[in-house]
Design a protein around this motif. Sequence first.
Motif, PDB file in Angstrom:
ATOM      1  N   ARG A 190       0.811  -1.207   0.000  1.00 48.72           N
ATOM      2  CA  ARG A 190       0.000   0.000   0.000  1.00 48.72           C
ATOM      3  C   ARG A 190       0.853   1.270   0.000  1.00 48.72           C
ATOM      4  O   ARG A 190       0.335   2.371  -0.176  1.00 48.72           O
ATOM      5  N   VAL A 191       2.156   1.105   0.212  1.00 54.33           N
ATOM      6  CA  VAL A 191       3.051   2.262   0.283  1.00 54.33           C
ATOM      7  C   VAL A 191       3.279   2.860  -1.097  1.00 54.33           C
ATOM      8  O   VAL A 191       3.428   4.078  -1.248  1.00 54.33           O
ATOM      9  N   ILE A 192       3.304   2.033  -2.109  1.00 55.13           N
ATOM     10  CA  ILE A 192       3.604   2.458  -3.479  1.00 55.13           C
ATOM     11  C   ILE A 192       2.499   1.977  -4.414  1.00 55.13           C
ATOM     12  O   ILE A 192       1.753   1.057  -4.075  1.00 55.13           O
ATOM     13  N   PRO A 193       2.373   2.585  -5.596  1.00 54.63           N
ATOM     14  CA  PRO A 193       1.433   2.059  -6.608  1.00 54.63           C
ATOM     15  C   PRO A 193       2.039   0.778  -7.206  1.00 54.63           C
ATOM     16  O   PRO A 193       2.714   0.808  -8.246  1.00 54.63           O
ATOM     17  N   LEU A 194       1.802  -0.328  -6.534  1.00 56.36           N
ATOM     18  CA  LEU A 194       2.533  -1.563  -6.818  1.00 56.36           C
ATOM     19  C   LEU A 194       2.412  -2.017  -8.269  1.00 56.36           C
ATOM     20  O   LEU A 194       3.380  -2.486  -8.868  1.00 56.36           O
ATOM     21  N   GLY A 195       1.216  -1.892  -8.843  1.00 59.24           N
ATOM     22  CA  GLY A 195       1.036  -2.340 -10.218  1.00 59.24           C
ATOM     23  C   GLY A 195       1.927  -1.599 -11.198  1.00 59.24           C
ATOM     24  O   GLY A 195       2.557  -2.196 -12.068  1.00 59.24           O
ATOM     25  N   TYR A 196       2.014  -0.275 -11.034  1.00 54.62           N
ATOM     26  CA  TYR A 196       2.865   0.526 -11.921  1.00 54.62           C
ATOM     27  C   TYR A 196       4.339   0.184 -11.710  1.00 54.62           C
ATOM     28  O   TYR A 196       5.108   0.051 -12.672  1.00 54.62           O
ATOM     29  N   VAL A 197       4.720   0.075 -10.440  1.00 51.34           N
ATOM     30  CA  VAL A 197       6.124  -0.231 -10.134  1.00 51.34           C
ATOM     31  C   VAL A 197       6.500  -1.601 -10.685  1.00 51.34           C
ATOM     32  O   VAL A 197       7.572  -1.781 -11.275  1.00 51.34           O
ATOM     33  N   GLU A 198       5.621  -2.569 -10.511  1.00 53.39           N
ATOM     34  CA  GLU A 198       5.917  -3.914 -10.996  1.00 53.39           C
ATOM     35  C   GLU A 198       6.043  -3.933 -12.518  1.00 53.39           C
ATOM     36  O   GLU A 198       6.932  -4.594 -13.068  1.00 53.39           O
ATOM     37  N   ARG A 199       5.191  -3.205 -13.201  1.00 54.73           N
ATOM     38  CA  ARG A 199       5.260  -3.194 -14.663  1.00 54.73           C
ATOM     39  C   ARG A 199       6.557  -2.550 -15.153  1.00 54.73           C
ATOM     40  O   ARG A 199       7.155  -3.017 -16.124  1.00 54.73           O
ATOM     41  N   LEU A 200       7.000  -1.491 -14.470  1.00 51.45           N
ATOM     42  CA  LEU A 200       8.281  -0.891 -14.829  1.00 51.45           C
ATOM     43  C   LEU A 200       9.418  -1.870 -14.581  1.00 51.45           C
ATOM     44  O   LEU A 200      10.330  -2.012 -15.417  1.00 51.45           O
ATOM     45  N   LEU A 201       9.365  -2.567 -13.452  1.00 53.67           N
ATOM     46  CA  LEU A 201      10.396  -3.538 -13.118  1.00 53.67           C
ATOM     47  C   LEU A 201      10.427  -4.683 -14.126  1.00 53.67           C
ATOM     48  O   LEU A 201      11.489  -5.067 -14.627  1.00 53.67           O
ATOM     49  N   VAL A 202       9.251  -5.213 -14.434  1.00 53.42           N
ATOM     50  CA  VAL A 202       9.176  -6.320 -15.400  1.00 53.42           C
ATOM     51  C   VAL A 202       9.687  -5.875 -16.764  1.00 53.42           C
ATOM     52  O   VAL A 202      10.408  -6.619 -17.443  1.00 53.42           O
ATOM     53  N   LEU A 203       9.323  -4.661 -17.173  1.00 54.48           N
ATOM     54  CA  LEU A 203       9.780  -4.164 -18.471  1.00 54.48           C
ATOM     55  C   LEU A 203      11.298  -4.105 -18.542  1.00 54.48           C
ATOM     56  O   LEU A 203      11.902  -4.586 -19.515  1.00 54.48           O
ATOM     57  N   THR A 204      11.942  -3.524 -17.525  1.00 51.79           N
ATOM     58  CA  THR A 204      13.404  -3.422 -17.555  1.00 51.79           C
ATOM     59  C   THR A 204      14.055  -4.801 -17.517  1.00 51.79           C
ATOM     60  O   THR A 204      15.070  -5.034 -18.196  1.00 51.79           O
ATOM     61  N   GLU A 205      13.478  -5.725 -16.768  1.00 52.63           N
ATOM     62  CA  GLU A 205      14.080  -7.055 -16.674  1.00 52.63           C
ATOM     63  C   GLU A 205      13.899  -7.838 -17.965  1.00 52.63           C
ATOM     64  O   GLU A 205      14.815  -8.547 -18.407  1.00 52.63           O
ATOM     65  N   VAL A 206      12.744  -7.705 -18.586  1.00 56.61           N
ATOM     66  CA  VAL A 206      12.528  -8.398 -19.855  1.00 56.61           C
ATOM     67  C   VAL A 206      13.450  -7.830 -20.936  1.00 56.61           C
ATOM     68  O   VAL A 206      14.011  -8.588 -21.746  1.00 56.61           O
ATOM     69  N   VAL A 207      13.636  -6.522 -20.953  1.00 50.67           N
ATOM     70  CA  VAL A 207      14.570  -5.925 -21.917  1.00 50.67           C
ATOM     71  C   VAL A 207      15.989  -6.420 -21.641  1.00 50.67           C
ATOM     72  O   VAL A 207      16.753  -6.679 -22.580  1.00 50.67           O
TER      73      VAL A 207
END
Length: 240
Positions: A190-207
Motif C-alpha cells: 500500500r506504500v507504493i502504486p505496486l502495479g505501476y512499479v511492478e510493470r516498470l520492473l518487469v519491463l526493464t528485466e525483460v529488456v
Amino acid sequence: MLTAEPAQTRAPARFAAFGGAAAVVLTVVLVGGMDLYRLGDSTRHLRRTISEYALGPQRWVFDTGVLLLVAGSVAILAVLVRHGVAKWHSAGALAFGAWSVGLTLVVIFPKNNWAIGPSMSGSIHRFGSMVAFIALPIAAMLLARPWLRDRVWGAHARWTFGFGVLSALAFTPILYAIAVNAVVGTSWWRVIPLGYVERLLVLTEVVAVLVAAVWAIAVTRPGQLVTRTGQLEYRPSSTS
C-alpha cells in the motif's frame, strides 16, 4: 574463454538463440496485450499486479506468457554457456537459473486472492516473484562483468550490465515499501502504486533478457570464433 566450434555445428545454437528471443518477445505481446485491451475500459487495473490476471479468465494467457519467458531465458542462457560467455556453475548463470525457477513458481502457484484470506499458494507465489525480481539484475550484471572491457564483446556486455543496473534501480521502490512496513507497520503493497512499479520492473528485466538474447545470437554467427584471449576470428566455411 572456450574456443568456439566450427560454423556448421552452430545451427542448433543459433536456432535456440533466435527462438529464445522470439519467446521473450511473444511474452511481451501476450501480457502487454492484456493491459492494452483493458485500457479501453479503465486504467484502474494498472494499479494491480500483473499476476492478478491469473485469478480471472485470462489465466491461460498469463501462464503461457510467463512460461514462454522461462523457456526463452533458459535457451538464451544455454547458448551463452555453450559458447563460453559463462559457465554453468558461475554465479551469473546460477542467478539466471534462479530467475527462471522463480518465474516457474509464479505459474505453478497462483497469486493469492486476499479477499478470501492468505494461502500457501499465495505465499509461494510471492516468494517466487521476489526470487525472480532479485535474481535477474544480479544475473545480468554478473554475466556481463568479465566482458565489460573486452574488445569484441564489450558492447554487448555493457548493454547487458546497464539493463541489469536499471532493473536493480527499478526494484528499489519495493525495497523502500518493505522498509516503511518494517518501521511504521503500513502494508508494503500500500506504500507504493505496486502495479505501476511492478510493470516498470518487469519491463526493464525483460529488456535485459532480450539484450542478453542479442548477445547470444551474436556469438552464434556462422564463421565466428571466440578464442581464449577474447579475440574475434573468422574461419572460412570450407575449412570448418
